[in-house]
Structure formats: structure tokens, C-alpha cells
Design a protein around this motif. Structure first.
Motif, PDB file in Angstrom:
ATOM      1  N   ALA A  68       1.726  -1.162   0.234  1.00  0.00           N
ATOM      2  CA  ALA A  68       0.271  -0.100   0.089  1.00  0.00           C
ATOM      3  C   ALA A  68       0.983   1.448   0.052  1.00  0.00           C
ATOM      4  CB  ALA A  68      -0.746  -0.403   1.374  1.00  0.00           C
ATOM      5  N   ALA A  69       1.778   1.073   0.294  1.00  0.00           N
ATOM      6  CA  ALA A  69       3.055   2.588   0.643  1.00  0.00           C
ATOM      7  C   ALA A  69       3.325   2.677  -0.884  1.00  0.00           C
ATOM      8  CB  ALA A  69       3.880   1.819   1.510  1.00  0.00           C
ATOM      9  N   LEU A  70       3.335   1.846  -1.862  1.00  0.00           N
ATOM     10  CA  LEU A  70       3.669   1.826  -3.472  1.00  0.00           C
ATOM     11  C   LEU A  70       2.818   2.617  -3.934  1.00  0.00           C
ATOM     12  CD1 LEU A  70       6.109  -1.404  -4.472  1.00  0.00           C
ATOM     13  CD2 LEU A  70       6.828   1.678  -3.896  1.00  0.00           C
ATOM     14  N   PHE A  71       1.584   1.702  -3.600  1.00  0.00           N
ATOM     15  CA  PHE A  71       0.262   1.644  -4.060  1.00  0.00           C
ATOM     16  C   PHE A  71      -0.099   3.282  -3.887  1.00  0.00           C
ATOM     17  CE2 PHE A  71      -4.266   2.731  -2.030  1.00  0.00           C
ATOM     18  CZ  PHE A  71      -4.726   2.274  -3.496  1.00  0.00           C
ATOM     19  N   GLN A  72      -0.255   4.514  -2.813  1.00  0.00           N
ATOM     20  CA  GLN A  72      -0.135   5.537  -1.999  1.00  0.00           C
ATOM     21  C   GLN A  72      -0.164   6.163  -3.705  1.00  0.00           C
ATOM     22  OE1 GLN A  72      -2.694   5.532   0.227  1.00  0.00           O
ATOM     23  NE2 GLN A  72      -2.532   7.914   0.208  1.00  0.00           N
ATOM     24  N   LEU A  73       1.817   5.796  -3.706  1.00  0.00           N
ATOM     25  CA  LEU A  73       2.296   7.029  -4.376  1.00  0.00           C
ATOM     26  C   LEU A  73       1.434   7.211  -6.116  1.00  0.00           C
ATOM     27  CD1 LEU A  73       4.609   9.240  -4.614  1.00  0.00           C
ATOM     28  CD2 LEU A  73       6.204   7.294  -5.308  1.00  0.00           C
ATOM     29  N   ALA A  74       1.377   6.433  -6.749  1.00  0.00           N
ATOM     30  CA  ALA A  74       0.778   5.567  -7.570  1.00  0.00           C
ATOM     31  C   ALA A  74      -0.830   6.658  -7.321  1.00  0.00           C
ATOM     32  CB  ALA A  74       1.159   4.397  -8.132  1.00  0.00           C
ATOM     33  N   ASP A  75      -1.347   6.098  -6.758  1.00  0.00           N
ATOM     34  CA  ASP A  75      -3.089   6.487  -6.966  1.00  0.00           C
ATOM     35  C   ASP A  75      -2.981   7.730  -6.190  1.00  0.00           C
ATOM     36  OD1 ASP A  75      -5.388   5.791  -6.702  1.00  0.00           O
ATOM     37  OD2 ASP A  75      -5.787   5.237  -4.649  1.00  0.00           O
ATOM     38  N   SER A  76      -2.281   8.444  -5.639  1.00  0.00           N
ATOM     39  CA  SER A  76      -2.267  10.263  -5.526  1.00  0.00           C
ATOM     40  C   SER A  76      -1.731  10.382  -6.905  1.00  0.00           C
ATOM     41  CB  SER A  76      -1.229  10.463  -4.111  1.00  0.00           C
ATOM     42  OG  SER A  76      -1.397  10.015  -2.636  1.00  0.00           O
ATOM     43  N   THR A  77      -0.676  10.006  -7.118  1.00  0.00           N
ATOM     44  CA  THR A  77      -0.238  10.553  -8.441  1.00  0.00           C
ATOM     45  C   THR A  77      -0.886  10.365  -9.726  1.00  0.00           C
ATOM     46  OG1 THR A  77       2.247  10.488  -7.967  1.00  0.00           O
ATOM     47  CG2 THR A  77       1.298  10.908 -10.539  1.00  0.00           C
ATOM     48  N   GLN A  78      -2.047   9.410 -10.357  1.00  0.00           N
ATOM     49  CA  GLN A  78      -2.865   9.289 -11.065  1.00  0.00           C
ATOM     50  C   GLN A  78      -4.119   9.954 -10.867  1.00  0.00           C
ATOM     51  OE1 GLN A  78      -6.001   7.951 -11.340  1.00  0.00           O
ATOM     52  NE2 GLN A  78      -6.590   7.149  -9.500  1.00  0.00           N
ATOM     53  N   VAL A  79      -4.157  10.513  -9.785  1.00  0.00           N
ATOM     54  CA  VAL A  79      -5.593  11.238  -9.362  1.00  0.00           C
ATOM     55  C   VAL A  79      -5.749  12.178  -9.759  1.00  0.00           C
ATOM     56  CG1 VAL A  79      -5.796  11.309  -7.132  1.00  0.00           C
ATOM     57  CG2 VAL A  79      -7.499  10.849  -8.246  1.00  0.00           C
ATOM     58  N   ILE A  80      -4.653  13.033  -9.233  1.00  0.00           N
ATOM     59  CA  ILE A  80      -4.724  14.361  -9.501  1.00  0.00           C
ATOM     60  C   ILE A  80      -3.804  14.655 -10.967  1.00  0.00           C
ATOM     61  CG2 ILE A  80      -2.615  16.087  -8.999  1.00  0.00           C
ATOM     62  CD1 ILE A  80      -1.740  15.675  -6.532  1.00  0.00           C
ATOM     63  N   ALA A  81      -3.664  13.496 -11.493  1.00  0.00           N
ATOM     64  CA  ALA A  81      -3.246  13.839 -13.169  1.00  0.00           C
ATOM     65  C   ALA A  81      -4.569  14.141 -13.700  1.00  0.00           C
ATOM     66  CB  ALA A  81      -2.329  12.639 -13.748  1.00  0.00           C
ATOM     67  N   VAL A  82      -5.261  13.154 -13.516  1.00  0.00           N
ATOM     68  CA  VAL A  82      -6.513  13.201 -14.236  1.00  0.00           C
ATOM     69  C   VAL A  82      -7.727  14.496 -13.484  1.00  0.00           C
ATOM     70  CG1 VAL A  82      -8.075  11.368 -12.377  1.00  0.00           C
ATOM     71  CG2 VAL A  82      -8.015  11.378 -14.908  1.00  0.00           C
ATOM     72  N   ALA A  83      -7.199  14.669 -12.380  1.00  0.00           N
ATOM     73  CA  ALA A  83      -8.383  15.983 -12.193  1.00  0.00           C
ATOM     74  C   ALA A  83      -7.162  16.798 -12.918  1.00  0.00           C
ATOM     75  CB  ALA A  83      -7.770  15.967 -10.569  1.00  0.00           C
ATOM     76  N   LEU A  84      -5.887  17.498 -13.049  1.00  0.00           N
ATOM     77  CA  LEU A  84      -5.467  18.290 -14.112  1.00  0.00           C
ATOM     78  C   LEU A  84      -6.220  18.402 -15.280  1.00  0.00           C
ATOM     79  CD1 LEU A  84      -2.308  18.230 -12.692  1.00  0.00           C
ATOM     80  CD2 LEU A  84      -4.131  20.369 -12.145  1.00  0.00           C
ATOM     81  N   LEU A  85      -6.136  17.566 -16.187  1.00  0.00           N
ATOM     82  CA  LEU A  85      -6.931  16.856 -17.345  1.00  0.00           C
ATOM     83  C   LEU A  85      -8.151  17.356 -17.260  1.00  0.00           C
ATOM     84  CD1 LEU A  85      -4.569  14.059 -18.195  1.00  0.00           C
ATOM     85  CD2 LEU A  85      -4.093  15.792 -19.394  1.00  0.00           C
ATOM     86  N   ARG A  86      -9.132  16.895 -16.028  1.00  0.00           N
ATOM     87  CA  ARG A  86      -9.774  17.143 -16.282  1.00  0.00           C
ATOM     88  C   ARG A  86     -10.676  18.304 -16.622  1.00  0.00           C
ATOM     89  NH1 ARG A  86     -12.797  13.926 -11.790  1.00  0.00           N
ATOM     90  NH2 ARG A  86     -12.307  12.202 -12.761  1.00  0.00           N
ATOM     91  N   GLY A  87      -9.531  20.120 -15.447  1.00  0.00           N
ATOM     92  CA  GLY A  87      -9.866  21.396 -15.603  1.00  0.00           C
ATOM     93  C   GLY A  87      -9.961  21.991 -16.900  1.00  0.00           C
ATOM     94  N   MET A  88      -8.735  20.668 -17.338  1.00  0.00           N
ATOM     95  CA  MET A  88      -8.195  21.294 -19.090  1.00  0.00           C
ATOM     96  C   MET A  88      -9.570  20.155 -20.042  1.00  0.00           C
ATOM     97  SD  MET A  88      -4.530  20.588 -18.807  1.00  0.00           S
ATOM     98  CE  MET A  88      -4.234  21.632 -20.867  1.00  0.00           C
ATOM     99  N   GLN A  89     -10.427  19.884 -19.589  1.00  0.00           N
ATOM    100  CA  GLN A  89     -11.705  19.883 -20.334  1.00  0.00           C
ATOM    101  C   GLN A  89     -11.242  18.750 -20.749  1.00  0.00           C
ATOM    102  OE1 GLN A  89     -14.334  22.713 -22.444  1.00  0.00           O
ATOM    103  NE2 GLN A  89     -13.646  24.463 -20.415  1.00  0.00           N
TER     104      GLN A  89
END
Length: 457
Positions: free
Chosen positions: A372-393
Motif C-alpha cells: 500500500a505504500a507503493l500504491f499510495q504514491l501511484a494512486d495520488s499521482t494518477q488522481v491528481i493527473a486525471v483531475a488536472l486534465l479534467r480541468g482542461m476539459q
């Protein structure tokens, strides 16, 4: 509950961090309070009757899938309103939000019959008839709450885009406290009310959603009268309707792909026995709680990216994205340290001290928290990346990236490493990390590419 204005164009990385935190911290608190509502239902029904609790778990497994998909239309409202607000286009703010309300209400009404006839559907899926009947009893009441619940999601997206997030924290905390009172009175028959058991929990959930939507609707009306959201709301706007529907579909599918991956890993671990499944469930509970931080930060990232995109400010997009990633990774590192140094403390609270399998579950849980320690790093990065792209529509390509990463990589590797190769639950989690990590890499690359193409007018 007014929130101080924050600079729309931060000029330094530190200013971007502060802007994200002003928006994100109340949203993090709101997500934690929302988790507390579900935890309250689980704990109180567990005290009341184990069969009622099993029915609740089964009912929520059906409700959450449809709710999360329907929430995609609400999430689509956030970047569209943020960009319109940055351009000072109040008419577009109204059009997008209204059509978000339209689509969410239409989706909710379409799925209510599924909840009404959930018993036979669950039985057809191989569930125990008694548990299916309990789930249907719950869903025939609580299922109606999807209408106000999705309306709440639209209003939260609308208010977040307008940088009013504190009100969401206050409303959600208030809802969590009200849910405790409703559950106490209606499940057990306290305060002079009848003892309703699982029906009481359903009524409590419906009541909490009705209160939440009423408070948020009144707040929106009084805070932004210029948007006239509720005036002639019955009038269609097919152009805005189509825009919200398309983006909402992409977001909904992306969300379902991720939720489906977690459900698939639970099924795979279930093949390995009671101890691995118990440890898996506890580890997921812990990571779900810590995930509320990057989730709140990602909501703020969508708003900030939406505003920068609305004014075609590529530099703010890049700097804001860097700030969001730094905060997400920073929190992930904190969570990693906790997972690696305090596994027994984190896991032990979920297990009865007299449980005969306690030591075995703790041993397995320690291994899964390391993953889960590795999982947390990957999950945090992907959720923020997809959110930034969503902001750019940008939602269509991220949808395909997510689906391919979660299922072609994540689910298949979980099965191959965990089951076929015989590594067990740890192997299943390695596949989970691989899927989320793949999504993170490709989504970050796409964000960097898209942000580089945006130039100030």
C-alpha cells in the motif's frame, strides 16, 4: 460560510500551493466526513443485527456503482463552470449547471427502478435470498436518495468551481452528525420513535440527503443570485446538455474502471481464503481513508486548472500542476512512512483482541501495507493527473488511458502474479500498483503535453 477570495493568477510555486490548500483543505474534510456517514451506518447496523449489516453491505455495493457513474455528470460541471467563471461568463455558468442538474436528475430517475426490483436482480447474481431481500428493503427507501444525492454532487461541483468549498465542509459535517442521531433513533427505536432496523438506516440516509440538498440549494441561491439557477429551470439547453453529457460519460466510465479494478482485486483475494481477504479489506479501509487527502487536492486541482485553462494561461497550468503533484506526492510519502513504521497500530484497531486469527491477519496485513505504500504514491499521482486534465476539459483520452491501465495492466497482472504464479494477496496488490502506476505515468505525460500547448491570449 463565505470564503475569502484567493488570487486567480498566483505567480510563484508557493502561491500556487497556498491557492490549492485554501480550496482543497475544506474538500478533504468534506470527504472524510462523508466517509464517517457510511461508517456510522455500518457500525450501528452491526450493533443492531449482523444480517441487517450484511444486507446493507450488499445494497451499498449496488448503490455505489450507479451513484459513482451518475456523479460523472456532476464532476463535468466543475471544470466547465470554472472556465466560464474565469471568463466572467455568468450565462454559461448558469447553462452548464442547469443542464448538470437536468442530466443528474434524469439519470437518477432512470435507475430508481433498479433499486426497487433489486431483490430479484441480486438473487439472479447468486446472492443469498434472505440477504437479497434485506438489501431490497433498504434500497426501496434509500434508493430514492440518489436523486438528492446527485443534485448535491452537482451543487458541490458548482460551488467548488466558484471557490466556495468551506460551505461543503460545514454541510457534510452537519450531515454526518445528523446521520448519527437519525440512526440512533430510527434503527434502535430510541427517542420515542419505532424500532425500524435496516428500514431506519435507509430513512436516515434519505433524510440526510434531503437536508443537504436543501441547505446547499439555499446557499447557492443567496450567494450567487446573478446566476438565477432556479428560474425557468425547466427550459432545455441542448448545446450545454450535450457538452455536459459527453464529458460526464467519460468521467463516469473512468470512475467505474477504477472502482471495478478494486472490486476485481477483492474477488481475487477472496479466492485465497478468509485471512487474506480480511487483511485485504482492512488494508483497503486504511488506504481509502488516507486517499481522502489526494482526492480533495485533486478537486482543487480541477478548479485551478479550469480557471487557468479558461484564460489560456499555460504557465499557471504548469506551475499549478507542479504544486498539485508536489502536495500529492508529499502526502503519499507521509502515508508511506506511517504504513511502513506503524502497521500493527493501524491494522490492530480493526481486529478483536480475542480473535483466534488475529496474528495471521496482522502478519498478512503488514505485507499488504508495504504494498500500500507503493500504491499510495501511484494512486495520488494518477488522481491528481486525471483531475488536472479534467480541468482542461480533456476527458475522452484519459478515459481510455485509465481503462487500459486498470484492466489490461492492473487486473491481468493481479491475476497472473497473485493467482497463477501463486504469490497470493501480495501479488494481487502488486498488480494493483502496476495498474495505477501505468495510469499515473501516461496521464502525467498527457498533462505535460497538453499544458505545453496552452498559451496565453
Amino acid at each position: 460560510m463565505n470564503q475569502p477570495a484567493i488570487p486567480t493568477q498566483p505567480t510563484t510555486l508557493g502561491a500556487h500551493v497556498r491557492a490549492h490548500l485554501v480550496l482543497g483543505l475544506p474538500l478533504i474534510g468534506s470527504h472524510v466526513a462523508q466517509m464517517a456517514i457510511g461508517l456510522t451506518d455500518t457500525v450501528m447496523l452491526g450493533w443492531y443485527d449482523v444480517e441487517a449489516l450484511a444486507g446493507l453491505v450488499l445494497a451499498n455495493s449496488m448503490f455505489i456503482v450507479l451513484f459513482l457513474f451518475g456523479s460523472g455528470f456532476a464532476f463535468a460541471v466543475m471544470p466547465l463552470v470554472a472556465a466560464a467563471a474565469e471568463a466572467d461568463d455568468q450565462t454559461r455558468v448558469r447553462r452548464v449547471t442547469r443542464m448538470g442538474l437536468w442530466i443528474s436528475a434524469g439519470f437518477a430517475l432512470a435507475v430508481v427502478p433498479i433499486f426497487w426490483f433489486s431483490g430479484p436482480l441480486l438473487e439472479a447474481a447468486g446472492q443469498n435470498p434472505d440477504l437479497a431481500a434485506n438489501a431490497q428493503t433498504y434500497l426501496r427507501i434509500q434508493g430514492w436518495s440518489i436523486i438528492p444525492a446527485l443534485t448535491v454532487m452537482v451543487l458541490k461541483s458548482y460551488l467548488s468551481a466558484l471557490e466556495r468549498t468551506r460551505v461543503q465542509l460545514f454541510v457534510t459535517v452537519g450531515a454526518a452528525l445528523a446521520n448519527v442521531g437519525f440512526d440512533y433513533a430510527l434503527i434502535f427505536g430510541n427517542l420515542g420513535l419505532p424500532e425500524l432496523g435496516i428500514r431506519g438506516a435507509a430513512i436516515a440516509s434519505l433524510g440526510v440527503q434531503l437536508i443537504s440538498v436543501t441547505v446547499l440549494a439555499i446557499y447557492a441561491l443567496r450567494s450567487f443570485p446573478e446566476h438565477t439557477l432556479w428560474v425557468r429551470i425547466w427550459r432545455p439547453d441542448w448545446e450545454a446538455f450535450g457538452e455536459v453529457a459527453r464529458m460526464g460519460w467519460h468521467v463516469g466510465v473512468t470512475t467505474l474502471a477504477e472502482v471495478g479494478l478494486f472490486s476485481a482485486t477483492s474477488l481475487l483475494v477472496g479466492l485465497l481464503g478468509t485471512v487474506p481477504l480480511a487483511a485485504h479489506g482492512i488494508a483497503l479501509q486504511i488506504t481509502s481513508f488516507t486517499f481522502m487527502v489526494p482526492l480533495g487536492l485533486s478537486n482543487a486541482a480541477t478548479v485551478r486548472a479550469g480557471r487557468a485553462f479558461g484564460r489560456r494561461d499555460g504557465e499557471s497550468l504548469r506551475q499549478g500542476g507542479k504544486a498539485a503533484f508536489l502536495m500529492g506526492v508529499g502526502w503519499a510519502l507521509i502515508a508511506m512512512v506511517l504504513f511502513l513504521t506503524l502497521p500493527e497500530l493501524l491494522i490492530g484497531g480493526f481486529i478483536d483482541p480475542d480473535e483466534p486469527l488475529r496474528d495471521e491477519i496482522l502478519a498478512m496485513g503488514r505485507l499488504l501495507l508495504a504494498m500500500a505504500a507503493l500504491f499510495q504514491l501511484a494512486d495520488s499521482t494518477q488522481v491528481i493527473a486525471v483531475a488536472l486534465l479534467r480541468g482542461m476539459q480533456d476527458t475522452r483520452v484519459p478515459m481510455w488511458i485509465a481503462a487500459a491501465s486498470y484492466w489490461l495492466v492492473g487486473a491481468s497482472m493481479s491475476y497472473l502474479i497473485g493467482i497463477v504464479a501463486g504469490v497470493g494477496a501480495v501479488g494481487v496488490w502488486l498488480g494493483l500498483v502496476a495498474g495505477l502506476g501505468t495510469a499515473a505515468v501516461f496521464l502525467v505525460i498527457r498533462f505535460r503535453r497538453n499544458a505545453a500547448l496552452v498559451t496565453a491570449d
